[in-house]
Design a protein around this motif. Sequence first.
Motif, PDB file in Angstrom:
ATOM      1  N   ARG A 159      11.713   3.905  -1.293  1.00  0.00           N
ATOM      2  CA  ARG A 159      10.562   3.013  -1.486  1.00  0.00           C
ATOM      3  C   ARG A 159       9.520   3.276  -0.424  1.00  0.00           C
ATOM      4  N   GLY A 160       9.971   3.520   0.809  1.00  0.00           N
ATOM      5  CA  GLY A 160       9.049   3.803   1.910  1.00  0.00           C
ATOM      6  C   GLY A 160       8.249   5.062   1.646  1.00  0.00           C
ATOM      7  N   LEU A 161       8.896   6.092   1.111  1.00  0.00           N
ATOM      8  CA  LEU A 161       8.187   7.327   0.794  1.00  0.00           C
ATOM      9  C   LEU A 161       7.168   7.104  -0.311  1.00  0.00           C
ATOM     10  N   THR A 162       7.530   6.312  -1.310  1.00  0.00           N
ATOM     11  CA  THR A 162       6.601   6.010  -2.400  1.00  0.00           C
ATOM     12  C   THR A 162       5.382   5.276  -1.855  1.00  0.00           C
ATOM     13  N   LEU A 163       5.608   4.293  -1.019  1.00  0.00           N
ATOM     14  CA  LEU A 163       4.503   3.539  -0.430  1.00  0.00           C
ATOM     15  C   LEU A 163       3.643   4.454   0.430  1.00  0.00           C
ATOM     16  N   LEU A 164       4.269   5.314   1.219  1.00  0.00           N
ATOM     17  CA  LEU A 164       3.528   6.240   2.073  1.00  0.00           C
ATOM     18  C   LEU A 164       2.670   7.176   1.230  1.00  0.00           C
ATOM     19  N   ASN A 165       3.207   7.686   0.145  1.00  0.00           N
ATOM     20  CA  ASN A 165       2.447   8.564  -0.740  1.00  0.00           C
ATOM     21  C   ASN A 165       1.275   7.832  -1.380  1.00  0.00           C
ATOM     22  N   LEU A 166       1.478   6.566  -1.767  1.00  0.00           N
ATOM     23  CA  LEU A 166       0.385   5.782  -2.341  1.00  0.00           C
ATOM     24  C   LEU A 166      -0.723   5.552  -1.318  1.00  0.00           C
ATOM     25  N   VAL A 167      -0.344   5.265  -0.077  1.00  0.00           N
ATOM     26  CA  VAL A 167      -1.338   5.049   0.982  1.00  0.00           C
ATOM     27  C   VAL A 167      -2.113   6.334   1.231  1.00  0.00           C
ATOM     28  N   LYS A 168      -1.423   7.470   1.320  1.00  0.00           N
ATOM     29  CA  LYS A 168      -2.099   8.756   1.517  1.00  0.00           C
ATOM     30  C   LYS A 168      -3.050   9.048   0.362  1.00  0.00           C
ATOM     31  N   PHE A 169      -2.604   8.788  -0.852  1.00  0.00           N
ATOM     32  CA  PHE A 169      -3.425   9.010  -2.040  1.00  0.00           C
ATOM     33  C   PHE A 169      -4.693   8.175  -1.966  1.00  0.00           C
ATOM     34  N   ARG A 170      -4.539   6.907  -1.586  1.00  0.00           N
ATOM     35  CA  ARG A 170      -5.680   5.997  -1.502  1.00  0.00           C
ATOM     36  C   ARG A 170      -6.631   6.424  -0.387  1.00  0.00           C
ATOM     37  N   LEU A 171      -6.096   6.832   0.765  1.00  0.00           N
ATOM     38  CA  LEU A 171      -6.921   7.245   1.899  1.00  0.00           C
ATOM     39  C   LEU A 171      -7.677   8.540   1.579  1.00  0.00           C
ATOM     40  N   ASN A 172      -7.101   9.371   0.742  1.00  0.00           N
ATOM     41  CA  ASN A 172      -7.739  10.633   0.379  1.00  0.00           C
ATOM     42  C   ASN A 172      -8.730  10.476  -0.764  1.00  0.00           C
ATOM     43  N   GLY A 173      -9.023   9.274  -1.180  1.00  0.00           N
ATOM     44  CA  GLY A 173     -10.032   9.032  -2.192  1.00  0.00           C
ATOM     45  C   GLY A 173      -9.499   8.811  -3.572  1.00  0.00           C
ATOM     46  N   GLY A 174      -8.195   8.810  -3.749  1.00  0.00           N
ATOM     47  CA  GLY A 174      -7.615   8.543  -5.052  1.00  0.00           C
ATOM     48  C   GLY A 174      -7.993   9.602  -6.075  1.00  0.00           C
ATOM     49  N   PHE A 175      -8.418   9.145  -7.243  1.00  0.00           N
ATOM     50  CA  PHE A 175      -8.763  10.072  -8.328  1.00  0.00           C
ATOM     51  C   PHE A 175     -10.181  10.621  -8.210  1.00  0.00           C
ATOM     52  N   SER A 176     -10.969  10.148  -7.251  1.00  0.00           N
ATOM     53  CA  SER A 176     -12.386  10.527  -7.184  1.00  0.00           C
ATOM     54  C   SER A 176     -12.623  11.976  -6.780  1.00  0.00           C
ATOM     55  N   GLN A 177     -11.604  12.664  -6.317  1.00  0.00           N
ATOM     56  CA  GLN A 177     -11.795  14.046  -5.863  1.00  0.00           C
ATOM     57  C   GLN A 177     -11.776  15.018  -7.000  1.00  0.00           C
TER      58      GLN A 177
END
Length: 55
Positions: free
Chosen positions: A37-55
């Motif tokens: 679960r921690g890895l999933t949350l970490l990946n979601l945070v990284k995804f959000r910080l990197n701009g999500g789908f906007s790239q």
Amino acid sequence: MIQGVNNSLPTDQQKNTAIFICQLLSNLYQPINLFRRGLTLLNLVKFRLNGGFSQ
């Protein structure tokens, strides 16, 4: 009756050993589940910080 098979109830030591093993396996599974679960949350945070789908 199958020859060589004891159909009696388990001894107290066998019962306590089975309970101990079940509890141990359950306790060992929980940290693995939290780690996943921690890895999933970490990946979601990284995804959000990197701009999500906007790239």
